[in-house]
Design a protein around this motif. Structure first.
Motif, PDB file in Angstrom:
ATOM      1  N   SER A  50       0.831  -1.205   0.000  1.00  0.00           N
ATOM      2  CA  SER A  50       0.000   0.000   0.000  1.00  0.00           C
ATOM      3  C   SER A  50       0.864   1.252   0.000  1.00  0.00           C
ATOM      4  O   SER A  50       0.629   2.196  -0.780  1.00  0.00           O
ATOM      5  CB  SER A  50      -0.917   0.004   1.228  1.00  0.00           C
ATOM      6  OG  SER A  50      -1.825  -1.067   1.185  1.00  0.00           O
ATOM      7  N   ILE A  51       1.882   1.270   0.861  1.00  0.00           N
ATOM      8  CA  ILE A  51       2.747   2.449   0.937  1.00  0.00           C
ATOM      9  C   ILE A  51       3.584   2.587  -0.344  1.00  0.00           C
ATOM     10  O   ILE A  51       3.795   3.693  -0.843  1.00  0.00           O
ATOM     11  CB  ILE A  51       3.644   2.363   2.183  1.00  0.00           C
ATOM     12  CG1 ILE A  51       2.779   2.479   3.447  1.00  0.00           C
ATOM     13  CG2 ILE A  51       4.709   3.455   2.168  1.00  0.00           C
ATOM     14  CD1 ILE A  51       3.543   2.320   4.742  1.00  0.00           C
ATOM     15  N   ALA A  52       4.054   1.459  -0.878  1.00  0.00           N
ATOM     16  CA  ALA A  52       4.820   1.504  -2.131  1.00  0.00           C
ATOM     17  C   ALA A  52       3.944   2.006  -3.275  1.00  0.00           C
ATOM     18  O   ALA A  52       4.388   2.814  -4.108  1.00  0.00           O
ATOM     19  CB  ALA A  52       5.373   0.119  -2.450  1.00  0.00           C
ATOM     20  N   ALA A  53       2.688   1.536  -3.333  1.00  0.00           N
ATOM     21  CA  ALA A  53       1.762   1.982  -4.380  1.00  0.00           C
ATOM     22  C   ALA A  53       1.489   3.471  -4.261  1.00  0.00           C
ATOM     23  O   ALA A  53       1.446   4.201  -5.264  1.00  0.00           O
ATOM     24  CB  ALA A  53       0.453   1.196  -4.286  1.00  0.00           C
ATOM     25  N   ALA A  54       1.317   3.948  -3.022  1.00  0.00           N
ATOM     26  CA  ALA A  54       1.100   5.380  -2.804  1.00  0.00           C
ATOM     27  C   ALA A  54       2.305   6.184  -3.290  1.00  0.00           C
ATOM     28  O   ALA A  54       2.154   7.262  -3.882  1.00  0.00           O
ATOM     29  CB  ALA A  54       0.840   5.646  -1.325  1.00  0.00           C
ATOM     30  N   GLY A  55       3.506   5.672  -3.044  1.00  0.00           N
ATOM     31  CA  GLY A  55       4.714   6.336  -3.515  1.00  0.00           C
ATOM     32  C   GLY A  55       4.767   6.421  -5.029  1.00  0.00           C
ATOM     33  O   GLY A  55       5.177   7.445  -5.594  1.00  0.00           O
ATOM     34  N   ASN A  56       4.337   5.357  -5.706  1.00  0.00           N
ATOM     35  CA  ASN A  56       4.300   5.368  -7.171  1.00  0.00           C
ATOM     36  C   ASN A  56       3.303   6.402  -7.692  1.00  0.00           C
ATOM     37  O   ASN A  56       3.552   7.076  -8.696  1.00  0.00           O
ATOM     38  CB  ASN A  56       3.926   3.980  -7.693  1.00  0.00           C
ATOM     39  CG  ASN A  56       5.024   2.956  -7.470  1.00  0.00           C
ATOM     40  OD1 ASN A  56       6.202   3.302  -7.403  1.00  0.00           O
ATOM     41  ND2 ASN A  56       4.647   1.694  -7.335  1.00  0.00           N
ATOM     42  N   ILE A  57       2.171   6.519  -6.999  1.00  0.00           N
ATOM     43  CA  ILE A  57       1.136   7.470  -7.438  1.00  0.00           C
ATOM     44  C   ILE A  57       1.623   8.904  -7.309  1.00  0.00           C
ATOM     45  O   ILE A  57       1.496   9.703  -8.243  1.00  0.00           O
ATOM     46  CB  ILE A  57      -0.157   7.259  -6.622  1.00  0.00           C
ATOM     47  CG1 ILE A  57      -0.796   5.912  -6.980  1.00  0.00           C
ATOM     48  CG2 ILE A  57      -1.154   8.385  -6.900  1.00  0.00           C
ATOM     49  CD1 ILE A  57      -1.977   5.536  -6.111  1.00  0.00           C
ATOM     50  N   ILE A  58       2.176   9.256  -6.148  1.00  0.00           N
ATOM     51  CA  ILE A  58       2.609  10.644  -5.957  1.00  0.00           C
ATOM     52  C   ILE A  58       3.765  10.981  -6.898  1.00  0.00           C
ATOM     53  O   ILE A  58       3.896  12.120  -7.356  1.00  0.00           O
ATOM     54  CB  ILE A  58       3.011  10.900  -4.476  1.00  0.00           C
ATOM     55  CG1 ILE A  58       3.125  12.405  -4.206  1.00  0.00           C
ATOM     56  CG2 ILE A  58       4.306  10.200  -4.128  1.00  0.00           C
ATOM     57  CD1 ILE A  58       1.822  13.151  -4.358  1.00  0.00           C
ATOM     58  N   ASN A  59       4.565   9.997  -7.226  1.00  0.00           N
ATOM     59  CA  ASN A  59       5.654  10.218  -8.182  1.00  0.00           C
ATOM     60  C   ASN A  59       5.097  10.567  -9.555  1.00  0.00           C
ATOM     61  O   ASN A  59       5.607  11.469 -10.239  1.00  0.00           O
ATOM     62  CB  ASN A  59       6.526   8.960  -8.261  1.00  0.00           C
ATOM     63  CG  ASN A  59       7.833   9.222  -8.988  1.00  0.00           C
ATOM     64  OD1 ASN A  59       8.635  10.049  -8.592  1.00  0.00           O
ATOM     65  ND2 ASN A  59       8.045   8.502 -10.078  1.00  0.00           N
ATOM     66  N   ASP A  60       4.034   9.872  -9.972  1.00  0.00           N
ATOM     67  CA  ASP A  60       3.409  10.160 -11.259  1.00  0.00           C
ATOM     68  C   ASP A  60       2.711  11.522 -11.247  1.00  0.00           C
ATOM     69  O   ASP A  60       2.749  12.255 -12.244  1.00  0.00           O
ATOM     70  CB  ASP A  60       2.391   9.068 -11.606  1.00  0.00           C
ATOM     71  CG  ASP A  60       3.033   7.905 -12.340  1.00  0.00           C
ATOM     72  OD1 ASP A  60       4.269   7.863 -12.392  1.00  0.00           O
ATOM     73  OD2 ASP A  60       2.306   7.026 -12.832  1.00  0.00           O
ATOM     74  N   ILE A  61       2.072  11.852 -10.116  1.00  0.00           N
ATOM     75  CA  ILE A  61       1.367  13.131 -10.022  1.00  0.00           C
ATOM     76  C   ILE A  61       2.340  14.298 -10.191  1.00  0.00           C
ATOM     77  O   ILE A  61       2.074  15.257 -10.925  1.00  0.00           O
ATOM     78  CB  ILE A  61       0.637  13.245  -8.664  1.00  0.00           C
ATOM     79  CG1 ILE A  61      -0.522  12.238  -8.601  1.00  0.00           C
ATOM     80  CG2 ILE A  61       0.107  14.658  -8.451  1.00  0.00           C
ATOM     81  CD1 ILE A  61      -1.191  12.162  -7.238  1.00  0.00           C
ATOM     82  N   LEU A  62       3.477  14.216  -9.518  1.00  0.00           N
ATOM     83  CA  LEU A  62       4.430  15.326  -9.521  1.00  0.00           C
ATOM     84  C   LEU A  62       5.340  15.345 -10.749  1.00  0.00           C
ATOM     85  O   LEU A  62       6.010  16.347 -10.997  1.00  0.00           O
ATOM     86  CB  LEU A  62       5.284  15.273  -8.246  1.00  0.00           C
ATOM     87  CG  LEU A  62       4.507  15.426  -6.930  1.00  0.00           C
ATOM     88  CD1 LEU A  62       5.432  15.282  -5.726  1.00  0.00           C
ATOM     89  CD2 LEU A  62       3.782  16.766  -6.874  1.00  0.00           C
ATOM     90  N   ASP A  63       5.339  14.242 -11.499  1.00  0.00           N
ATOM     91  CA  ASP A  63       6.234  14.158 -12.670  1.00  0.00           C
ATOM     92  C   ASP A  63       5.485  14.197 -13.999  1.00  0.00           C
ATOM     93  O   ASP A  63       6.031  13.755 -15.016  1.00  0.00           O
ATOM     94  CB  ASP A  63       7.058  12.856 -12.599  1.00  0.00           C
ATOM     95  CG  ASP A  63       8.287  13.009 -11.725  1.00  0.00           C
ATOM     96  OD1 ASP A  63       8.491  14.108 -11.190  1.00  0.00           O
ATOM     97  OD2 ASP A  63       9.027  12.030 -11.563  1.00  0.00           O
ATOM     98  N   VAL A  64       4.272  14.703 -13.998  1.00  0.00           N
ATOM     99  CA  VAL A  64       3.466  14.686 -15.220  1.00  0.00           C
ATOM    100  C   VAL A  64       4.176  15.371 -16.379  1.00  0.00           C
ATOM    101  O   VAL A  64       4.276  14.817 -17.485  1.00  0.00           O
ATOM    102  CB  VAL A  64       2.092  15.349 -14.977  1.00  0.00           C
ATOM    103  CG1 VAL A  64       1.364  15.555 -16.306  1.00  0.00           C
ATOM    104  CG2 VAL A  64       1.242  14.486 -14.065  1.00  0.00           C
ATOM    105  N   GLU A  65       4.685  16.568 -16.157  1.00  0.00           N
ATOM    106  CA  GLU A  65       5.311  17.331 -17.250  1.00  0.00           C
ATOM    107  C   GLU A  65       6.578  16.647 -17.750  1.00  0.00           C
ATOM    108  O   GLU A  65       6.854  16.627 -18.954  1.00  0.00           O
ATOM    109  CB  GLU A  65       5.626  18.757 -16.778  1.00  0.00           C
ATOM    110  CG  GLU A  65       4.393  19.575 -16.426  1.00  0.00           C
ATOM    111  CD  GLU A  65       3.402  19.637 -17.575  1.00  0.00           C
ATOM    112  OE1 GLU A  65       3.843  19.830 -18.731  1.00  0.00           O
ATOM    113  OE2 GLU A  65       2.188  19.493 -17.320  1.00  0.00           O
ATOM    114  N   ILE A  66       7.350  16.077 -16.817  1.00  0.00           N
ATOM    115  CA  ILE A  66       8.566  15.363 -17.218  1.00  0.00           C
ATOM    116  C   ILE A  66       8.216  14.097 -17.996  1.00  0.00           C
ATOM    117  O   ILE A  66       8.845  13.783 -19.014  1.00  0.00           O
ATOM    118  CB  ILE A  66       9.405  15.013 -15.966  1.00  0.00           C
ATOM    119  CG1 ILE A  66       9.954  16.288 -15.330  1.00  0.00           C
ATOM    120  CG2 ILE A  66      10.560  14.072 -16.327  1.00  0.00           C
ATOM    121  CD1 ILE A  66      10.691  16.055 -14.035  1.00  0.00           C
ATOM    122  N   ASP A  67       7.194  13.372 -17.531  1.00  0.00           N
ATOM    123  CA  ASP A  67       6.796  12.128 -18.192  1.00  0.00           C
ATOM    124  C   ASP A  67       6.227  12.385 -19.591  1.00  0.00           C
ATOM    125  O   ASP A  67       6.295  11.506 -20.459  1.00  0.00           O
ATOM    126  CB  ASP A  67       5.770  11.379 -17.344  1.00  0.00           C
ATOM    127  CG  ASP A  67       6.392  10.775 -16.089  1.00  0.00           C
ATOM    128  OD1 ASP A  67       7.615  10.638 -16.055  1.00  0.00           O
ATOM    129  OD2 ASP A  67       5.643  10.450 -15.148  1.00  0.00           O
TER     130      ASP A  67
END
Length: 300
Positions: A50-67
């Protein structure tokens, strides 16, 4: 499927697999005393995922422009999943993971262990928000968190079961877990640097200062080659020093781990393009999987 891709379900399955192999393959074979029931261990896995999945989500949220630059075809936030929904999932998964961690820590009489889940959750957020683009700090942090996902099994299963009679045996088993965690840390650290090479264009646009940006592709690849060679030699030494009497394990390490690592070093020496960097990143993931799959061989 879009939500499974958002949480990186393949990586989560890999994480669950290594924890399950430690619990049900390694510990029984070496007659380790364990603490958690099957249900308790299931909750530990769910908390970690659960915590690892949450980390993946926030990483995607904050990296939208880079991705959008690095991997435009796989961007989910803002296209298939709204940012509001993603943020809600991030909060829910963090609450679930920390709550389960608090329950487990108290159930084994180690309430202070609950702080570990809070710390991991906080570090994953800090990584995504601030530390990812700092020279080597992000690479080291995320690799350390990968190692902790293995060590946490030893902390919850082995340490509370230590007694005066079994402390030497429990310590020996925990050292084995630590060795696997160290291998995972080292391999993941190299892979993080390779991924930075692969994503260098988007990272530059995002104002990051990764090793690849600071030193350039050629110098960074020389460092990757050197790190790969050091890890390969270290693995050879480990096999010779600790496993030489276990013929099946020696053969497995030689053909399934050391040989692919040598191949990685060869390909790293000549890598120049984004597709070659991507291949190296995937190769390291395969090597890590093969390394974890060595755990059941102890049963032979």
């Amino acid at each position: 499927m879009k939500y499974l891709n958002l949480i990186r379900y393949r990586n989560l399955l890999f994480l669950a697999l290594v924890q399950i192999l430690l619990k049900y393959s390694l510990f029984p074979k070496v007659h380790a005393e364990t603490t958690l029931t099957n249900f308790g261990f299931f909750l530990l896995v769910i908390a970690t995922l659960s915590i690892a999945a949450a980390g993946n989500i926030i990483n995607d949220i904050l990296d939208v422009e880079i991705d959008k630059i690095n991997k435009p075809k796989t961007v989910l936030i803002g296209k298939k999943i709204s940012e509001k929904t993603a943020n809600s999932l991030f909060i829910i998964l963090n609450i679930l993971g920390v709550t389960l961690g608090f329950y487990l820590a108290n159930s084994i009489g180690k309430p202070s262990f609950a702080a570990l889940f809070i710390l991991i959750s906080a570090l994953l957020y800090l990584y995504a928000a601030y530390l990812k683009g700092i020279f080597l700090i992000g690479n080291l942090l995320v690799s350390a968190l990968v190692a902790i996902s293995l060590l946490i099994v030893g902390l919850f299963e082995l340490l509370p079961a230590i007694s005066a009679e079994n402390q030497f045996a429990q310590r020996a088993v925990f050292i084995i877990v630590f060795h696997y965690a160290l291998f995972a840390f080292s391999l993941n650290f190299i892979r993080e640097i390779v991924k930075d090479l692969e994503d260098i264009n988007g990272d530059k646009n995002g104002g990051m200062n990764t090793l690849a940006i600071a030193l350039g592709r050629k110098r960074t690849m020389k460092i990757v080659f050197a790190l790969g060679a050091i890890l390969t030699l270290g693995t050879v030494f480990y096999v010779y020093e600790y496993l030489y009497q276990l013929q099946i394990i020696v053969l497995y390490f030689l053909f399934a781990i050391i040989a692919p690592m040598l191949y990685f070093c060869i390909k790293a020496w000549e890598a120049e393009t984004q597709s070659q960097f991507h291949f190296l990143s995937q190769l390291l993931k395969v090597i890590m999987f093969l390394g974890i799959c060595s755990i059941p061989i102890f049963n032979l």
